[in-house]
Write an enzyme that holds these catalytic residues in place. Sequence first.
Site, PDB file in Angstrom:
ATOM      1  N   ASP A 167      10.968 -26.237 -14.027  1.00  0.00           N
ATOM      2  CA  ASP A 167      10.326 -25.053 -14.591  1.00  0.00           C
ATOM      3  C   ASP A 167      11.267 -23.854 -14.713  1.00  0.00           C
ATOM      4  OD1 ASP A 167      10.403 -24.545 -11.891  1.00  0.00           O
ATOM      5  OD2 ASP A 167       8.251 -24.112 -11.666  1.00  0.00           O
ATOM      6  N   ARG A 168      12.437 -23.935 -14.081  1.00  0.00           N
ATOM      7  CA  ARG A 168      13.370 -22.800 -14.194  1.00  0.00           C
ATOM      8  C   ARG A 168      14.507 -23.117 -15.143  1.00  0.00           C
ATOM      9  NH1 ARG A 168      14.248 -19.938  -8.380  1.00  0.00           N
ATOM     10  NH2 ARG A 168      12.066 -19.941  -7.747  1.00  0.00           N
ATOM     11  N   HIS A 217      13.041 -25.512  -6.326  1.00  0.00           N
ATOM     12  CA  HIS A 217      14.491 -25.419  -6.210  1.00  0.00           C
ATOM     13  C   HIS A 217      14.977 -25.654  -4.779  1.00  0.00           C
ATOM     14  CE1 HIS A 217      12.452 -21.736  -5.396  1.00  0.00           C
ATOM     15  NE2 HIS A 217      13.458 -21.403  -4.604  1.00  0.00           N
ATOM     16  N   ASP A 247      11.979 -29.097 -10.230  1.00  0.00           N
ATOM     17  CA  ASP A 247      10.767 -29.525 -10.920  1.00  0.00           C
ATOM     18  C   ASP A 247      10.747 -29.134 -12.394  1.00  0.00           C
ATOM     19  OD1 ASP A 247      10.565 -26.863 -10.118  1.00  0.00           O
ATOM     20  OD2 ASP A 247       8.379 -26.907 -10.128  1.00  0.00           O
TER      21      ASP A 247
HETATM   22  C1  VG1 Z   1      10.201 -17.497  -5.845  1.00  0.00           C
HETATM   23  C2  VG1 Z   1      10.546 -16.610  -7.018  1.00  0.00           C
HETATM   24  C3  VG1 Z   1       9.337 -16.430  -7.901  1.00  0.00           C
HETATM   25  C4  VG1 Z   1       8.815 -17.813  -8.336  1.00  0.00           C
HETATM   26  C5  VG1 Z   1       8.567 -18.687  -7.123  1.00  0.00           C
HETATM   27  C6  VG1 Z   1       8.200 -20.096  -7.506  1.00  0.00           C
HETATM   28  O1  VG1 Z   1       9.168 -16.901  -5.094  1.00  0.00           O
HETATM   29  O2  VG1 Z   1      11.032 -15.358  -6.582  1.00  0.00           O
HETATM   30  O3  VG1 Z   1       9.685 -15.635  -8.999  1.00  0.00           O
HETATM   31  O4  VG1 Z   1       7.629 -17.678  -9.057  1.00  0.00           O
HETATM   32  O5  VG1 Z   1       9.742 -18.756  -6.325  1.00  0.00           O
HETATM   33  O6  VG1 Z   1       9.213 -20.665  -8.275  1.00  0.00           O
HETATM   34  P1  VG1 Z   1       9.455 -16.054  -3.761  1.00  0.00           P
HETATM   35  O7  VG1 Z   1       8.090 -15.705  -3.245  1.00  0.00           O
HETATM   36  O8  VG1 Z   1      10.238 -16.953  -2.839  1.00  0.00           O
HETATM   37  O9  VG1 Z   1      10.272 -14.888  -4.177  1.00  0.00           O
HETATM   38  V1  VG1 Z   1       9.525 -22.343  -8.369  1.00  0.00           V
HETATM   39  O10 VG1 Z   1      10.701 -22.667  -9.424  1.00  0.00           O
HETATM   40  O11 VG1 Z   1       8.738 -22.826  -7.146  1.00  0.00           O
HETATM   41  O12 VG1 Z   1       8.268 -23.009  -9.230  1.00  0.00           O
HETATM   42 CO    CO Z   2      10.669 -24.726  -9.934  1.00  0.00          CO
END
Ligand code: VG1
Ligand code: CO
Length: 543
Positions: A281-282, A114, A279
């Site tokens: 996934d969200r 994101h 990407d």
């Molecule tokens: C963030 C989110 C976490 C998620 C990660 C990757 O991590 O809080 O829930 O798994 O992003 O998401 P952090 O450590 O910044 O809180 V993404 O959409 O990269 O695949």
């Molecule tokens: Co993502």
Amino acid sequence: MKRLAIPTDPIAGQKPGTSGLRKQTKVFMGPHYLENFVQSIWNGIGGAGGKTFVLGGDGRYFNDRAAQVILRMAAASGATRVIVGQNALLSTPAASNLIRQRGTDGGIILSASHNPGGPDEDFGVKFNMPNGGPAPKDVTNRIYAATQSLRGYDLLEAQDVDLSVVGETVLDQMAVEVVDPVSDYADLMETLFDFDAIRAYLASGATIAFDAMHAVTGPYATEILGRRLGAPVSSILNAVPLPDFGGGHPDPNPIWAKPLVDLVMGPDAPDFAAASDGDGDRNMILGKGLYVTPSDSLAVLAANAHLAPGYAGGLAGVARSMPTSRALDRVAEARGLDVYETPTGWKFFGNLLDAGRITLCGEESAGTGSDHVREKDGLWAVLLWLNILAVKKQSVAEILQEHWREFGRNYYSRHDYEAVDAARASKMMDGLAARLPTLAGQGFAGLTVARADEFAYDDPVDGSHAAHQGLRVDFEGGARIVFRLSGTGTVGATLRVYLEAYEDDPSRLNADADTALAAMIDAAEAIAGIRDHTGRDAPDVRT
Ligand code: VG1
Ligand code: CO
């Protein structure tokens, strides 16, 4: 074509975080930076020789160049085959599916999810395992160790491979198989959901809007929602992937997807709306006039998944990341399902999914998924919602109201303080961690602490231990505050404060979340001294 052995020195700071290595694009474009990390992946997994990998990314700036470099490096290291999405595109869940379906040795996904893209924004590289899921800690530790001892990398001197045409070519000894990035994934979705019912629901006049945010889900939504399910082309917004995502943050939340939120709050609101991230996934889920928090969405999906053919047999169990609201736990309790609480990051769900202990899982950060792949999956969540809407013939609002009446409501909000001075943020967290044992019984903003601890996780499948996974403060009455530092930020530190309050009084299920959480916000400040430590009066982002 010549194999070159290029000498380099280790580069500092190539430690993979929550989701692979994520850095500013210009850092990745610097001399040997990408190459060093890719060679370290090969070294960390015992070499690329004789292996088959999947390769693709979210289409952000440098995606195409990085893919060519990785192909030349895979060929130089003796890989047998690389399966690449056409134009080097693959959503994260589609990559996970291909890795599994084709029985490969893993894959490399190019994405900073994101985070915004462009020469002055972010880029990322992530290695996924043969099960399709993100590399667990022991593997990322080996990759990191390799970055610190690296003395050189192998690269084939060759022309670019034409990735615009589906088909197979050869790069030196290695097969390069360019595949349609969408079709296998779309076929998988058809096995899980009742496409006839969704098609009928849309044909009956239900309106939807899906915002691809100029990121990778555009082509997926066009094929699945448009061509296979019959949604009008106009219902898919920002469907063309762009290297800079049109200048936006491809982050599906009320801040960065504001135009979509404005649409559902306005007079022309569709019955259902959703968005996905860079990407794919969200997911963000919206109904007419309302935003469904990701934690609520997870709970609703868990309570209703059996309405979709792929889950008609019920769920083996469910899981959520620790900071995710406990709305899911209420459903699990009522339905007699096991519920697991894991650290943040999808990789922690992998073992539970592989072992068949859970079917469905999710995170508060808008990630939801199931055992169909080993990544969270934005369009999957959208399709499961559509399947549920098609079967229940209720509005999103009615489904939520009914859910809260049955299970109670977990009011929820996440406050992010971005690009905070890293040393100051660590000092705040260390100080708070040290004080946690003294908090029980103390009152803050009218709330009494029931217990407080630092979250650590012992994986029930392989026994691995993950320490320092966030600070939890539980209050009497079911409220909770969690403090955590992000593992995906690229500048300074990002402090995340997660606020949650439980309500089961039927007359109080429809308050504004900020109002319902006002005391929690004061309590967080009183407990942690966020203002003093960060120098910030307010969070940068509230979701
Ligand atoms: C963030 C989110 C976490 C998620 C990660 C990757 O991590 O809080 O829930 O798994 O992003 O998401 P952090 O450590 O910044 O809180 V993404 O959409 O990269 O695949
Ligand atoms: Co993502």
